[in-house]
Design a protein around this motif. Structure first.
Motif, PDB file in Angstrom:
ATOM      1  N   GLU A 247      25.130   0.157   9.875  1.00 37.63           N
ATOM      2  CA  GLU A 247      24.434   1.193   9.114  1.00 37.63           C
ATOM      3  C   GLU A 247      23.586   2.018  10.076  1.00 37.63           C
ATOM      4  OE1 GLU A 247      23.482   1.291   5.494  1.00 37.63           O
ATOM      5  OE2 GLU A 247      25.088  -0.053   4.896  1.00 37.63           O
ATOM      6  N   PRO A 248      23.490   3.332   9.868  1.00 40.03           N
ATOM      7  CA  PRO A 248      22.639   4.138  10.741  1.00 40.03           C
ATOM      8  C   PRO A 248      21.177   3.732  10.579  1.00 40.03           C
ATOM      9  CG  PRO A 248      23.497   5.450   8.927  1.00 40.03           C
ATOM     10  CD  PRO A 248      24.145   4.100   8.849  1.00 40.03           C
ATOM     11  N   ILE A 249      20.459   3.769  11.671  1.00 41.12           N
ATOM     12  CA  ILE A 249      19.044   3.390  11.657  1.00 41.12           C
ATOM     13  C   ILE A 249      18.217   4.612  11.284  1.00 41.12           C
ATOM     14  CG2 ILE A 249      17.121   2.572  13.057  1.00 41.12           C
ATOM     15  CD1 ILE A 249      19.173   1.076  14.758  1.00 41.12           C
ATOM     16  N   ASP A 250      17.325   4.438  10.339  1.00 41.54           N
ATOM     17  CA  ASP A 250      16.435   5.510   9.884  1.00 41.54           C
ATOM     18  C   ASP A 250      15.172   5.475  10.745  1.00 41.54           C
ATOM     19  OD1 ASP A 250      14.960   7.392   8.537  1.00 41.54           O
ATOM     20  OD2 ASP A 250      14.625   6.155   6.765  1.00 41.54           O
ATOM     21  N   HIS A 251      15.225   6.148  11.906  1.00 36.16           N
ATOM     22  CA  HIS A 251      14.101   6.111  12.837  1.00 36.16           C
ATOM     23  C   HIS A 251      12.854   6.775  12.262  1.00 36.16           C
ATOM     24  CE1 HIS A 251      16.290   4.341  16.148  1.00 36.16           C
ATOM     25  NE2 HIS A 251      17.275   5.197  15.944  1.00 36.16           N
ATOM     26  N   GLU A 252      13.026   7.866  11.523  1.00 30.85           N
ATOM     27  CA  GLU A 252      11.860   8.545  10.945  1.00 30.85           C
ATOM     28  C   GLU A 252      11.182   7.662   9.910  1.00 30.85           C
ATOM     29  OE1 GLU A 252      12.528  12.485   9.521  1.00 30.85           O
ATOM     30  OE2 GLU A 252      13.486  13.115  11.380  1.00 30.85           O
ATOM     31  N   GLY A 253      11.978   7.025   9.055  1.00 30.89           N
ATOM     32  CA  GLY A 253      11.401   6.135   8.050  1.00 30.89           C
ATOM     33  C   GLY A 253      10.727   4.935   8.683  1.00 30.89           C
ATOM     34  N   ALA A 254      11.337   4.380   9.729  1.00 30.10           N
ATOM     35  CA  ALA A 254      10.764   3.232  10.426  1.00 30.10           C
ATOM     36  C   ALA A 254       9.452   3.630  11.099  1.00 30.10           C
ATOM     37  CB  ALA A 254      11.755   2.681  11.446  1.00 30.10           C
TER      38      ALA A 254
END
Length: 74
Positions: free
Chosen positions: A11-18
Motif C-alpha cells: 500500500e502507498p505510504i501516506d507521508h503527509e498524514g503520518a
C-alpha cells in the motif's frame, strides 16, 4: 489481491498524514508535560471557582420522548 505467481504490491505510504499525526502527537505530549509541570508548581490551586462544579458536571440525556439527568462522572 495479487494473482498467483505475482507478489502483492504494498500500500502507498501516506507521508503527509503520518507527518501530521506525528506533529499532533508531539504537541499533545508537550501540552501534557506542561500541564503536569504547572500542577507540580501548584499553579492551578487558586483559580476562581476552585472546588465548585463547573456547570457541565451534569447533562441532560434525551431518550425516546423523555429526558434523564446523568452525572458526567458516572
Amino acid at each position: 489481491m495479487a494473482s498467483p505467481g505475482r507478489p502483492e504490491e504494498p500500500e502507498p505510504i501516506d507521508h503527509e498524514g503520518a507527518a501530521a499525526r506525528e506533529s499532533m502527537n508531539r504537541r499533545a505530549h508537550f501540552v501534557e508535560i506542561s500541564i503536569q509541570q504547572a500542577m507540580r508548581r501548584r499553579e492551578f490551586d487558586d483559580l476562581p471557582g476552585a472546588g465548585k462544579p463547573s456547570g457541565c458536571a451534569t447533562r441532560t440525556i434525551r431518550t425516546g420522548g423523555s429526558a434523564a439527568r446523568s452525572s458526567a462522572n458516572a
